[in-house]
Design an enzyme around this catalytic site. Structure first.
Site: not given
Length: 411
Positions: A214, A248, A329, A352, A362
């Site tokens: 990211r 994240k 990404r 993820h 994505y």
């Protein structure tokens, strides 16, 4: 004292309170003792009006509020008051960018329904407001704006200003279609890797596209989390530019093998940074970051976006204005999928928490065959295809080269 010329009112029953004329305010005032506090002091509520009945009606309304447990003055609190109170005291520990975003969203609320009394706010008010906003804003913005309003009202409920949060009952409409993320094609990706090598942004582009990190993780990457001499070379993605410094999600904290082209780009980045450090001298600020300005400080989002689009000007097959750094990404995910990686494998590599995000956001091209990220990227972009590495100094000495240097601090 009674109003001049008024008939003497009938005596009220015990416990019904008092109504009197206030000459200074030119209004009737109704007052009643509604209870006693924990120290035995009287708790009074008052209501005023241009007639006795109006004053009593106002008093009874305040008494009902008191009996519901609502705070004194709740009937005068507006939506704008509640929103400002939440922005000032209710956000908790969030980063400055989140605060700025919420303040921006609150402007819409205050401008449209800020003058509505909070106790008079209805779900219809909220739905009408969101419908007007939907004409010019995305569905995501509508949802975020509604969340700001809901949090403000929820805080008011907790502080006995209103007895329920009507925002929760409002339906959020669909807004304008947002800009969809996209990925580079295989040809475009190879063009970007080969034609941006003369730009200082190349190492950032190469690592982001070939490792799938990211942009918020790229900006926080430090050299002590990069091991180019390991077998295989690895990057430890343990940090981001979020206020907490953490990634994240828990699954975003990962250690990734680095394909050869990205290794070469990072070695070049080391040499360039050593040159920046020497030129800056005492002005250099040691942050340990991999990607920095020419003075050693971290890059902000605007630095990265401008530099990325500047680099893409060297690539005829793409329009720089159509691309953002985060789409490198997206390109990584699609290139892995096109090469045969399973969606489960891709989700694991990019950090993820489950495959639904990978597929929903994505999914530019996904195919169910297992491969590893670094192995595939070595097959996709090899050093011989991209071309050997070269030093930047000769390019800067060429007349009209027009290459852009890294931004200085504060750029």
């Amino acid at each position: 004292m009674s109003e001049p010329g008024a008939k003497k009112p009938m005596r009220r029953l015990r416990g019904e309170g008092t109504v009197y004329w206030d000459e200074k305010r030119r209004r009737f005032i109704a007052t009643r003792i509604v209870g006693y506090d924990d120290r035995g002091r009287e708790i009074r509520r008052k209501g005023s009006g241009t007639s006795r009945s109006a004053a009593l009606t106002a008093l009874n309304r305040r008494i009902r509020d008191y009996e519901k447990g609502l705070a004194a003055g709740a009937d005068k609190t507006t939506v704008a008051d509640a929103v400002r109170d939440w922005l000032t005291y209710g956000q908790g520990q969030v980063d400055s960018q989140t605060v700025k975003t919420r303040e921006h969203l609150s402007v819409h609320i205050v401008a449209d329904i800020g003058d509505v009394l909070l106790r008079k706010l209805t779900a219809k008010h909220v739905e009408k407001f969101l419908a007007s906003l939907a004409k010019t804003h995305s569905t995501r913005t509508l949802a975020d704006t509604k969340a700001v309003l809901s949090n403000a009202v929820k805080r008011a409920v907790a502080r006995d200003i209103v007895d329920r949060n009507v925002v929760e009952f409002a339906i959020t409409p669909r807004g304008k279609a947002g800009r969809k993320s996209k990925s580079l094609t295989e040809k475009q990706a190879l063009d970007v890797l080969s034609l941006t090598k003369g730009h200082w942004m190349y190492p950032y582009i190469a690592v982001s596209m070939l490792v799938g990190i990211r942009t918020e993780e790229m900006r926080a990457l430090t050299w002590d989390h990069v091991d180019l001499d390991a077998v295989p070379p690895v990057i430890e993605v343990w940090r981001s530019v979020r206020k907490s410094g953490d990634t994240k999600t828990k699954k975003s904290r990962r250690t990734l093998a680095i394909p050869d082209v990205a290794v070469q780009a990072l070695r070049r980045r080391q040499r360039e940074q050593e040159g920046d450090r020497a030129r800056a001298g005492s002005q250099w600020k040691e942050t340990g970051l991999v990607f920095t300005t020419s003075l050693g400080t971290g890059l902000d989002a605007a630095n990265v976006r401008r530099a990325f689009r500047s680099a893409l000007k060297q690539v005829p097959s793409v329009d720089p204005a159509d691309w953002t750094p985060r789409e490198l990404r997206h390109s990584f995910v699609s290139l892995m999928s096109a090469g045969g990686a399973a969606v489960e494998q891709i989700a694991h590599v990019v950090g993820h928490s489950d495959t639904s995000t990978t597929e929903r956001i994505y999914r530019h091209e996904l195919r169910p065959v297992i491969h590893t990220g670094a192995t595939f990227m070595n097959g996709f972009a090899i050093v011989e295809d991209i071309g050997p590495d070269w030093h930047m100094d000769p390019l800067f000495k060429m007349p009209g080269a027009g290459q852009q240097a890294p931004p200085t601090e504060g750029a």
